[in-house]
Enzyme design. Structure first.
Site, PDB file in Angstrom:
ATOM      1  CB  CYS A 373      -0.944  -0.005   1.201  1.00 19.13           C
ATOM      2  SG  CYS A 373      -0.084  -0.134   2.771  1.00 19.13           S
ATOM      3  CD  GLU A 408      -3.023  -2.569  -1.232  1.00 16.20           C
ATOM      4  OE1 GLU A 408      -3.211  -1.466  -0.688  1.00 16.20           O
ATOM      5  OE2 GLU A 408      -2.701  -3.595  -0.607  1.00 16.20           O
TER       6      GLU A 408
END
Ligand code: SAM
Length: 418
Positions: A373, A408
């Site tokens: 992330c 992400e």
């Protein structure tokens, strides 16, 4: 005003304010321009192509932070923010950009971070899979309660900006957020004086978690949680349980696609190792593709949920180690041929250097699949694996966090000749 060339694209005005062009968007979401002296200026809430008048609010040797005070020319993809708290709340700093522009910018941020920090050029151009919902997608959030006010932290601050609504949340959580705000600021019928929560919340900022699953009753829980009901989230054909405080991906509408992508990236085989397994979002898929899986997770409640989720899915080929990844190196059983595939999904800080060395030296995977992330730590860690002779294959983005600059990324690395 403004001539050719980078430096002269910015003009010092008589007021001390500066007019400049926004040339790109940084990983933190700010627009990037140049001052007349050549220093980079980070200007939040701007778009590429904006010509803005800015006031410098923080000076460093090589860059400044600035705020815009006027927009002389509107850049690419500007739109009307969908939230009344946009600008003060530190949460969704890209609401002024339309969704197509956000996706292109995230592709750029990923590619630029990999190249600049890691010297990595993926095998093919990076594409970011859009969220089916650009608003109303979050099934989990944490809010702060400070002085009886419910909200999110302001940008780069510990001050809580009160919010009455939050349009990136799914509808049931918007209602819960409003109800929580009211319960903390209004006298409850039948109660004498201030509510207990209200008295408590005046003392300090406390965190509350609001979560809801695929169906069912939202959970509103003060943290740290001492027990409490699980939230059930449907992922493909499975229902997964998440206890209070246990990590759960917050975008409920991209989970199937993300799990499919991890499944096809890991492939099939005999032994797989999963680090940072959480409550098992990806573990079930791994277990169906490998004869044996070792799953490592440090949070006890997550480990308990993982056990429950595996049992509910009828899976019995996963061994769970409740431990910190960085401390397990000497004790983790490693099959004689090593682990064919290692899948990692670390927090924003990425993998410790010692874990990269341990994965390479002891687990010896032919393939490493990395879900991240944080493009900056992903780039750093991939470059460490590249130094150890891995090659970076496909990198894909998933827009789990529309209206924010967060993205992400899923990267696949292979050891050549394996
Ligand atoms: C980004 S989450 C991913 C969880 C899971 N893969 C998912 O998507 O639901 C990272 C997980 O790593 C765990 N974690 C954080 N630091 C850890 C560490 N040092 N060792 C092991 N697990 C850790 C957290 O508890 C959390 O469950």
């Amino acid at each position: 005003m403004g001539g050719a060339g980078r430096v002269s694209d910015a003009d010092q005005l008589d007021t001390g304010e500066i007019e400049l062009d926004i040339e790109s968007l940084a990983a933190g979401g700010e627009g990037v321009g140049r001052l007349p002296d050549g220093r980079v200026a980070f200007v939040p809430f701007t778009a590429v192509g904006d010509r803005v008048v800015v006031r410098v609010v923080e000076e460093r040797a090589r860059f400044v932070r600035a705020v815009w005070v006027a927009i002389r020319r509107r850049g690419v993809g500007r739109t009307t923010p969908g939230c009344p708290h946009y600008g003060r709340c530190g949460g969704c700093s890209w609401q002024h950009l339309d969704y197509a522009t956000q996706l292109v910018a995230k592709e750029g941020i990923l590619a630029e971070s990999l190249m600049r920090i890691g010297g990595i050029e993926p095998a093919e151009p990076i594409r970011v899979v859009p969220s089916p919902r650009p608003y109303g997608y979050r099934g989990r959030t944490r809010v702060h309660v400070q002085n009886g006010r419910v909200g999110y932290r302001e940008r780069r601050s510990t001050v809580v900006a009160p919010v009455s609504t939050c349009p990136v949340l799914v509808e049931p959580l918007v209602e819960e957020l409003e109800a929580l705000g009211k319960s903390l600021t209004e006298k409850r019928p039948g109660s004498k004086g201030k509510s207990r929560e209200r008295r408590r919340s005046r003392m300090a900022s406390v965190e509350w978690e609001l979560a809801v699953g695929t169906s069912g009753v939202p959970r509103v829980q003060r943290l740290p949680a001492q027990g409490g009901p699980s939230v059930r989230i449907r992922v493909r054909e499975d229902f997964l349980e998440f206890s209070p405080g246990v990590f759960a991906q917050s975008n409920l509408f991209l989970l199937d696609e993300l799990v499919e992508a991890v499944d096809s990236a890991v492939g099939r085989g005999s032994n797989a190792l999963e680090l940072y397994a959480g409550a098992g979002l990806f573990t079930l898929g791994l277990a169906r593709r490998f004869q044996r899986v070792m799953a490592v997770e440090a949070n006890r409640n997550a480990v308990r949920d993982l056990g429950v989720n595996l049992t509910a899915a009828g899976i019995d080929n996963v061994e769970i180690a409740c431990a910190r990844v960085e401390s397990i190196a000497s004790s983790l059983p490693i099959p004689p041929a090593g682990y064919e595939v290692v899948f990692v999904d670390p927090p924003r800080s990425g993998l410790p250097k010692s874990s990269v060395d341990w994965i390479h030296g002891f687990c010896r995977p032919r393939r490493l699949v990395y879900l991240s992330c944080n493009p900056a730590t992903l780039a750093r860690d991939l470059s460490r694996f590249v130094e150890l002779d891995y090659e970076v294959g496909r990198v894909r983005g998933f827009d789990l966090f529309p209206q924010t600059p967060h993205v992400e990324a899923l990267a696949v690395l292979e050891r050549p000749g394996e």
